[in-house]
Design a protein around this motif. Structure first.
Motif, PDB file in Angstrom:
ATOM      1  N   TRP A 108       0.831  -1.386   0.081  1.00 44.02           N
ATOM      2  CA  TRP A 108       0.242  -0.029  -0.088  1.00 44.02           C
ATOM      3  C   TRP A 108       0.848   1.256  -0.006  1.00 44.02           C
ATOM      4  O   TRP A 108       1.982   1.118   1.223  1.00 44.02           O
ATOM      5  CB  TRP A 108      -0.691  -0.024   1.268  1.00 44.02           C
ATOM      6  N   LEU A 109       0.659   2.235  -0.921  1.00 45.67           N
ATOM      7  CA  LEU A 109       1.316   3.391  -0.629  1.00 45.67           C
ATOM      8  C   LEU A 109       0.830   4.551   0.181  1.00 45.67           C
ATOM      9  O   LEU A 109      -0.929   4.609  -0.087  1.00 45.67           O
ATOM     10  CB  LEU A 109       1.281   4.131  -2.451  1.00 45.67           C
ATOM     11  N   ILE A 110       1.824   4.754   0.826  1.00 45.83           N
ATOM     12  CA  ILE A 110       1.290   6.470   2.279  1.00 45.83           C
ATOM     13  C   ILE A 110       2.893   7.196   2.033  1.00 45.83           C
ATOM     14  O   ILE A 110       3.763   6.978   1.815  1.00 45.83           O
ATOM     15  CB  ILE A 110       1.597   5.675   3.530  1.00 45.83           C
ATOM     16  N   GLU A 111       2.114   7.976   1.256  1.00 48.46           N
ATOM     17  CA  GLU A 111       3.106   8.505   0.755  1.00 48.46           C
ATOM     18  C   GLU A 111       4.042   9.019  -0.527  1.00 48.46           C
ATOM     19  O   GLU A 111       3.743   8.076  -1.152  1.00 48.46           O
ATOM     20  CB  GLU A 111       3.456   9.702   1.523  1.00 48.46           C
ATOM     21  N   ASN A 112       5.529   8.666   0.416  1.00 51.16           N
ATOM     22  CA  ASN A 112       6.604   8.175   0.026  1.00 51.16           C
ATOM     23  C   ASN A 112       7.065   6.722   0.443  1.00 51.16           C
ATOM     24  O   ASN A 112       7.966   6.511   0.418  1.00 51.16           O
ATOM     25  CB  ASN A 112       7.573   9.410  -0.485  1.00 51.16           C
ATOM     26  N   TYR A 113       6.100   5.850   0.808  1.00 44.99           N
ATOM     27  CA  TYR A 113       7.149   4.712   1.125  1.00 44.99           C
ATOM     28  C   TYR A 113       5.616   3.708   1.127  1.00 44.99           C
ATOM     29  O   TYR A 113       4.282   4.204   0.270  1.00 44.99           O
ATOM     30  CB  TYR A 113       6.696   4.693   3.069  1.00 44.99           C
ATOM     31  N   CYS A 114       6.197   2.664   1.488  1.00 39.36           N
ATOM     32  CA  CYS A 114       4.792   1.477   0.587  1.00 39.36           C
ATOM     33  C   CYS A 114       4.976   0.450   1.972  1.00 39.36           C
ATOM     34  O   CYS A 114       5.776  -0.238   2.511  1.00 39.36           O
ATOM     35  CB  CYS A 114       5.696   0.827   0.042  1.00 39.36           C
ATOM     36  N   LEU A 115       3.835   0.409   1.934  1.00 38.93           N
ATOM     37  CA  LEU A 115       3.342  -0.535   3.194  1.00 38.93           C
ATOM     38  C   LEU A 115       3.043  -1.921   2.944  1.00 38.93           C
ATOM     39  O   LEU A 115       2.387  -2.429   2.169  1.00 38.93           O
ATOM     40  CB  LEU A 115       2.686  -0.473   4.374  1.00 38.93           C
ATOM     41  N   ARG A 116       3.950  -3.449   3.157  1.00 39.27           N
ATOM     42  CA  ARG A 116       4.283  -4.143   2.992  1.00 39.27           C
ATOM     43  C   ARG A 116       4.268  -5.023   3.787  1.00 39.27           C
ATOM     44  O   ARG A 116       4.262  -4.858   4.939  1.00 39.27           O
ATOM     45  CB  ARG A 116       5.573  -4.601   2.173  1.00 39.27           C
ATOM     46  N   ILE A 117       3.010  -6.672   3.654  1.00 39.42           N
ATOM     47  CA  ILE A 117       3.579  -8.079   4.324  1.00 39.42           C
ATOM     48  C   ILE A 117       4.633  -8.652   4.025  1.00 39.42           C
ATOM     49  O   ILE A 117       4.756  -9.227   3.513  1.00 39.42           O
ATOM     50  CB  ILE A 117       2.026  -8.492   4.538  1.00 39.42           C
ATOM     51  N   LYS A 118       4.931  -9.065   5.156  1.00 35.55           N
ATOM     52  CA  LYS A 118       6.338  -9.532   5.265  1.00 35.55           C
ATOM     53  C   LYS A 118       5.860 -11.356   6.019  1.00 35.55           C
ATOM     54  O   LYS A 118       5.740 -11.356   7.444  1.00 35.55           O
ATOM     55  CB  LYS A 118       7.713  -8.996   5.474  1.00 35.55           C
ATOM     56  N   PRO A 119       6.332 -12.257   5.789  1.00 36.49           N
ATOM     57  CA  PRO A 119       6.490 -13.248   6.477  1.00 36.49           C
ATOM     58  C   PRO A 119       7.816 -12.801   7.720  1.00 36.49           C
ATOM     59  O   PRO A 119       8.578 -12.908   7.165  1.00 36.49           O
ATOM     60  CB  PRO A 119       6.456 -14.438   5.393  1.00 36.49           C
ATOM     61  N   ASP A 120       7.580 -13.902   8.991  1.00 36.55           N
ATOM     62  CA  ASP A 120       9.234 -14.339   9.257  1.00 36.55           C
ATOM     63  C   ASP A 120       9.094 -15.581  10.267  1.00 36.55           C
ATOM     64  O   ASP A 120       7.444 -15.760  10.417  1.00 36.55           O
ATOM     65  CB  ASP A 120       9.083 -12.959   9.975  1.00 36.55           C
ATOM     66  N   LYS A 121       9.349 -15.852  11.025  1.00 38.44           N
ATOM     67  CA  LYS A 121       9.793 -17.192  11.329  1.00 38.44           C
ATOM     68  C   LYS A 121       8.457 -17.272  13.080  1.00 38.44           C
ATOM     69  O   LYS A 121       7.465 -17.715  12.737  1.00 38.44           O
ATOM     70  CB  LYS A 121      10.401 -17.455  12.915  1.00 38.44           C
ATOM     71  N   ASP A 122       7.636 -16.241  12.944  1.00 35.70           N
ATOM     72  CA  ASP A 122       6.236 -16.451  13.944  1.00 35.70           C
ATOM     73  C   ASP A 122       5.240 -15.983  13.755  1.00 35.70           C
ATOM     74  O   ASP A 122       4.052 -15.115  14.150  1.00 35.70           O
ATOM     75  CB  ASP A 122       6.710 -15.521  15.122  1.00 35.70           C
ATOM     76  N   GLY A 123       5.230 -15.412  12.150  1.00 33.98           N
ATOM     77  CA  GLY A 123       4.253 -15.110  11.889  1.00 33.98           C
ATOM     78  C   GLY A 123       4.707 -14.058  10.344  1.00 33.98           C
ATOM     79  O   GLY A 123       5.103 -14.233   9.898  1.00 33.98           O
ATOM     80  N   TYR A 124       3.829 -13.002  10.684  1.00 35.96           N
ATOM     81  CA  TYR A 124       3.673 -12.661   9.764  1.00 35.96           C
ATOM     82  C   TYR A 124       3.928 -10.528  10.956  1.00 35.96           C
ATOM     83  O   TYR A 124       3.644 -10.155  11.875  1.00 35.96           O
ATOM     84  CB  TYR A 124       3.090 -11.692   8.676  1.00 35.96           C
ATOM     85  N   PHE A 125       4.290  -9.778   9.604  1.00 40.41           N
ATOM     86  CA  PHE A 125       4.386  -8.259  10.149  1.00 40.41           C
ATOM     87  C   PHE A 125       4.601  -7.205   8.374  1.00 40.41           C
ATOM     88  O   PHE A 125       4.379  -7.305   7.852  1.00 40.41           O
ATOM     89  CB  PHE A 125       5.841  -7.685  10.682  1.00 40.41           C
ATOM     90  N   PHE A 126       4.446  -5.715   9.811  1.00 43.17           N
ATOM     91  CA  PHE A 126       3.995  -4.536   7.890  1.00 43.17           C
ATOM     92  C   PHE A 126       5.113  -4.177   8.046  1.00 43.17           C
ATOM     93  O   PHE A 126       6.104  -3.372   9.211  1.00 43.17           O
ATOM     94  CB  PHE A 126       3.009  -4.164   8.576  1.00 43.17           C
ATOM     95  N   ALA A 127       5.830  -3.303   6.962  1.00 44.74           N
ATOM     96  CA  ALA A 127       6.991  -2.968   7.154  1.00 44.74           C
ATOM     97  C   ALA A 127       7.017  -2.302   5.850  1.00 44.74           C
ATOM     98  O   ALA A 127       6.327  -1.862   4.682  1.00 44.74           O
ATOM     99  CB  ALA A 127       8.504  -3.841   6.149  1.00 44.74           C
ATOM    100  N   LEU A 128       7.398  -0.396   6.194  1.00 37.75           N
ATOM    101  CA  LEU A 128       7.358   0.764   5.542  1.00 37.75           C
ATOM    102  C   LEU A 128       8.435   1.079   5.012  1.00 37.75           C
ATOM    103  O   LEU A 128       9.071   0.662   6.011  1.00 37.75           O
ATOM    104  CB  LEU A 128       6.547   1.887   6.998  1.00 37.75           C
ATOM    105  N   GLN A 129       8.827   1.440   4.121  1.00 36.12           N
ATOM    106  CA  GLN A 129      10.248   1.189   3.363  1.00 36.12           C
ATOM    107  C   GLN A 129       9.598   2.285   2.749  1.00 36.12           C
ATOM    108  O   GLN A 129       8.711   2.638   2.346  1.00 36.12           O
ATOM    109  CB  GLN A 129      10.295   0.230   3.034  1.00 36.12           C
ATOM    110  N   PRO A 130      10.823   3.221   2.351  1.00 32.19           N
ATOM    111  CA  PRO A 130      10.775   4.261   1.037  1.00 32.19           C
ATOM    112  C   PRO A 130      10.001   3.848   0.098  1.00 32.19           C
ATOM    113  O   PRO A 130      11.054   2.124  -0.101  1.00 32.19           O
ATOM    114  CB  PRO A 130      11.803   5.258   1.195  1.00 32.19           C
TER     115      PRO A 130
END
Length: 131
Positions: A108-130
């Motif tokens: 998802w686009l939030i201004e100049n950033y992208c919010l993504r869902i990423k997997p990890d060993k405990d489930g999932y997390f949201f990553a916000l990056q430029p």
């Protein structure tokens, strides 16, 4: 500041947590530590070969906010790890209603950033990056 919408589908805290993830981007670790001085904080230095990374984890309500830093000690990525990452549907529904989804960027686009869902060993997390 991103356009944070409130949703009746999930509690208002998720919009506030996305806002916190957005606020720490481009801040130094000193500023972030001051912003969250009343919260539980874990500071880690990760070293492997030539890599020397700093990570700050902050307990905020029902998430852990994680900040990654560049070589100048500026946060360039933030993550939201949900306490219950098995119940992503209301969070995804919220993001679908509040933000434009980019299939090209996979988030998802939030201004100049992208919010993504990423997997990890405990489930999932949201990553916000430029973008």
């Amino acid at each position: 500041m991103p356009n944070i919408h409130q949703s009746p589908v999930i509690p208002n805290y998720f919009a506030e947590q996305i806002n916190l993830a957005y606020k720490v981007i481009n801040c130094s670790s000193t500023i972030i530590l001051q912003m969250f001085k009343d919260k539980e904080i874990c500071i880690m230095n990760y070293r492997y070969k030539e890599s020397n990374d700093k990570v700050i984890e902050i307990g905020v309500d029902t998430v852990t906010l994680t900040c990654l830093f560049d070589e100048n000690n500026i946060c360039n990525w933030s993550f939201l790890s949900l306490d219950d990452s098995n119940n992503l549907k209301p969070h995804i529904d919220y993001c679908n209603k509040a933000y434009e989804y980019s299939y090209l960027l996979g988030g998802w686009l939030i201004e100049n950033y992208c919010l993504r869902i990423k997997p990890d060993k405990d489930g999932y997390f949201f990553a916000l990056q430029p973008v």
